[in-house]
Design a protein around this motif. Structure first.
Motif, short mmCIF file in Angstrom:
data_model
loop_
_atom_site.label_atom_id
_atom_site.label_comp_id
_atom_site.label_asym_id
_atom_site.label_seq_id
_atom_site.Cartn_x
_atom_site.Cartn_y
_atom_site.Cartn_z
N THR A 10 12.49 -30.66 -53.49
CA THR A 10 12.79 -29.73 -52.40
C THR A 10 13.25 -28.37 -52.89
O THR A 10 13.44 -27.47 -52.10
N SER A 11 13.44 -28.22 -54.20
CA SER A 11 13.97 -26.95 -54.68
C SER A 11 12.83 -25.99 -54.99
O SER A 11 12.63 -25.56 -56.11
N GLY A 14 11.94 -20.80 -54.76
CA GLY A 14 11.63 -19.66 -55.62
C GLY A 14 12.88 -19.05 -56.21
O GLY A 14 13.99 -19.56 -56.02
N ALA A 15 12.72 -17.95 -56.93
CA ALA A 15 13.83 -17.38 -57.69
C ALA A 15 14.51 -16.26 -56.93
O ALA A 15 15.20 -15.44 -57.51
N GLY A 17 16.98 -16.26 -55.08
CA GLY A 17 18.44 -16.36 -55.07
C GLY A 17 18.96 -17.12 -53.88
O GLY A 17 20.06 -17.62 -53.89
N GLY A 19 17.98 -19.92 -52.95
CA GLY A 19 17.40 -21.23 -53.17
C GLY A 19 18.28 -22.36 -52.70
O GLY A 19 19.50 -22.27 -52.71
N VAL A 20 17.65 -23.44 -52.31
CA VAL A 20 18.38 -24.65 -51.96
C VAL A 20 18.09 -25.67 -53.03
O VAL A 20 16.94 -25.98 -53.30
N HIS A 21 19.12 -26.14 -53.66
CA HIS A 21 18.95 -27.08 -54.74
C HIS A 21 19.05 -28.48 -54.16
O HIS A 21 20.12 -29.04 -54.07
N GLY A 22 17.95 -29.00 -53.69
CA GLY A 22 17.97 -30.34 -53.11
C GLY A 22 18.40 -31.37 -54.13
O GLY A 22 17.94 -31.34 -55.26
N ILE B 12 16.57 -22.96 -59.36
CA ILE B 12 17.28 -21.72 -59.62
C ILE B 12 17.91 -21.72 -61.02
O ILE B 12 18.00 -20.71 -61.68
N SER B 36 23.46 -22.79 -57.26
CA SER B 36 22.79 -24.07 -57.01
C SER B 36 23.16 -24.65 -55.65
O SER B 36 22.64 -25.68 -55.26
N TYR B 116 15.86 -36.39 -48.10
CA TYR B 116 15.13 -35.44 -48.94
C TYR B 116 13.71 -35.91 -49.19
O TYR B 116 12.82 -35.11 -49.46
#
Lengths: 131, 241
Positions: A10-11, A14-15, A17, A19-22, B12, B36, B116
């Motif tokens: 899910t992450s 893109g870069a 900023g 971003g969601v870090h699933g 990221i 993150s 997810y």
């Protein structure tokens, strides 16, 4: 280490900023932690069941408590995979509580001392018997 | 390490330095600090830190009154014992409540995983299971409160020993039980939205115009695991100590 740095589908923000870090990790890992929490809880219950006393009791209670808390925060709450900036911002401030604990422990000791000395002469004896 | 860098290409964290250099880089210059974590997640974490301080205050005041009283403290092991099959088993109700809450934490973690993976029905069912275990916990707590109140425990005194026992007990377990109850309510609301597929259609939640995302399940999970985390400390300090 590869298990801990599991890529998340899910992450894909893109870069930019925003971003969601699933956080998606193998279910097996969750089940393992689940099992460990059960074992640790059983252990801390057994401390009471077998009626341990004194420093052994306190040491074991604190040990099992910290292990359980660590597992929950690290794996269930995904702290192990967050960036250090977030981990530090969340976990460092609560350490200040330890100073609070220390000052209030001093205060509690002092209060008991004055109570024993001035208000409850008989309670001093009962307290001595209790411990 | 190569596997690590390849697997992180899309996230990221890939372009940013790790470790302490990373902390400095994340906090430096005009930019968001928590690379993150999304807004929602960072805010939930900050709420949980403030909640940590609230529960710390309760447990510290409990420590202070317990240290300063000259009257012996009631023995929790005996007070929370239950008669099962004619035998008195110490603290057994609290042990069952502990296992119940850990089980709910496990189902919550699996719900996050399913959400997810876009398995919405499975995720919703796992959240319902979590809510069920949470409600069971509150039920057992109600039983525990009823028993103690019948035995004469009051915030201002009790038949077993130090008067402060009652106020600490009702305050600490009451506040925790309130957290669990609100969590159950919240779980049911989110589970309903997940079941209907709201997050597949990015439908906004209440009080917001932002697009709904499956991340809400993880944020909900953070709260729920925190409730379990607090119980770990209450179990150790209030019931076992």
């Amino acid at each position: 280490m590869t298990a801990l740095t599991h890529a998340s589908p899910t992450s894909t923000r893109g870069a930019s900023g925003a971003g969601v870090h699933g956080q998606q990790h193998p279910i097996g890992l969750y089940l393992l932690v689940w099992g460990l929490l059960f074992i640790l809880s059983a252990c801390s219950y057994l401390v009471d069941y077998f009626d341990f006393h004194g420093e052994l009791r306190w040491g074991l209670i604190i040990l099992f408590m910290l292990l359980k808390a660590g597992l929950i925060v690290a794996v269930f709450m995904h702290m192990a995979w967050e960036r250090l900036a977030l981990v530090a911002a969340i976990l460092v401030p609560p350490l200040a509580v330890l100073v609070f604990v220390a000052t209030m422990a001093l205060e509690g000791d002092y209060t008991r001392f004055t109570r024993s000395a001035f208000f409850a002469p008989t309670a001093v004896e009962s307290h001595a018997v209790e411990h | 390490m190569t596997v690590e860098s390849v697997s992180h290409k899309t996230s990221i964290g890939a372009q940013r330095p790790p470790g302490l250099n990373g902390v400095v880089a994340d906090w430096a210059s005009d930019q968001r600090s928590f690379k993150s974590a999304s807004w929602g997640k960072a805010m939930m974490w900050i709420f949980l830190v403030s909640d940590t301080f609230i529960f710390s205050c309760f447990l510290i005041s409990y420590m202070t009154v317990r240290m300063s009283t000259t009257v012996p403290w009631p023995n929790a092991s005996e007070i929370f014992a239950l008669d099962i099959g004619g035998r008195k088993i110490p603290l057994i109700l609290i042990a069952i409540m502990t296992f119940d809450l850990i089980t709910s934490s496990g189902t919550m973690a699996i719900a996050v995983n399913c959400a997810y993976a876009r398995q919405r029905k499975k995720a919703a069912l796992m959240m319902l299971a979590t809510a069920f275990f949470g409600a069971t916990f509150v039920g057992m707590q109600a039983f525990e409160w009823t028993t103690l109140i019948r035995e004469g425990v009051r915030p201002w005194g009790n038949p077993f020993g130090a008067a402060q026992f009652g106020s600490c007990f009702f305050m600490i377990t009451g506040f925790h039980g309130f957290h669990v109850s609100m969590g159950v309510l919240f779980l049911l609301i989110i589970a309903r939205a997940v079941w209907r597929g709201d997050y597949d259609r990015a439908k906004p939640g209440f009080f917001t115009g932002r697009k709904g995302r499956y991340e809400i399940v993880e944020i909900m999970g953070l709260y729920w695991h925190f409730v379990d985390l607090v119980w770990v400390f209450i179990f150790a300090f209030f019931y076992l100590w």
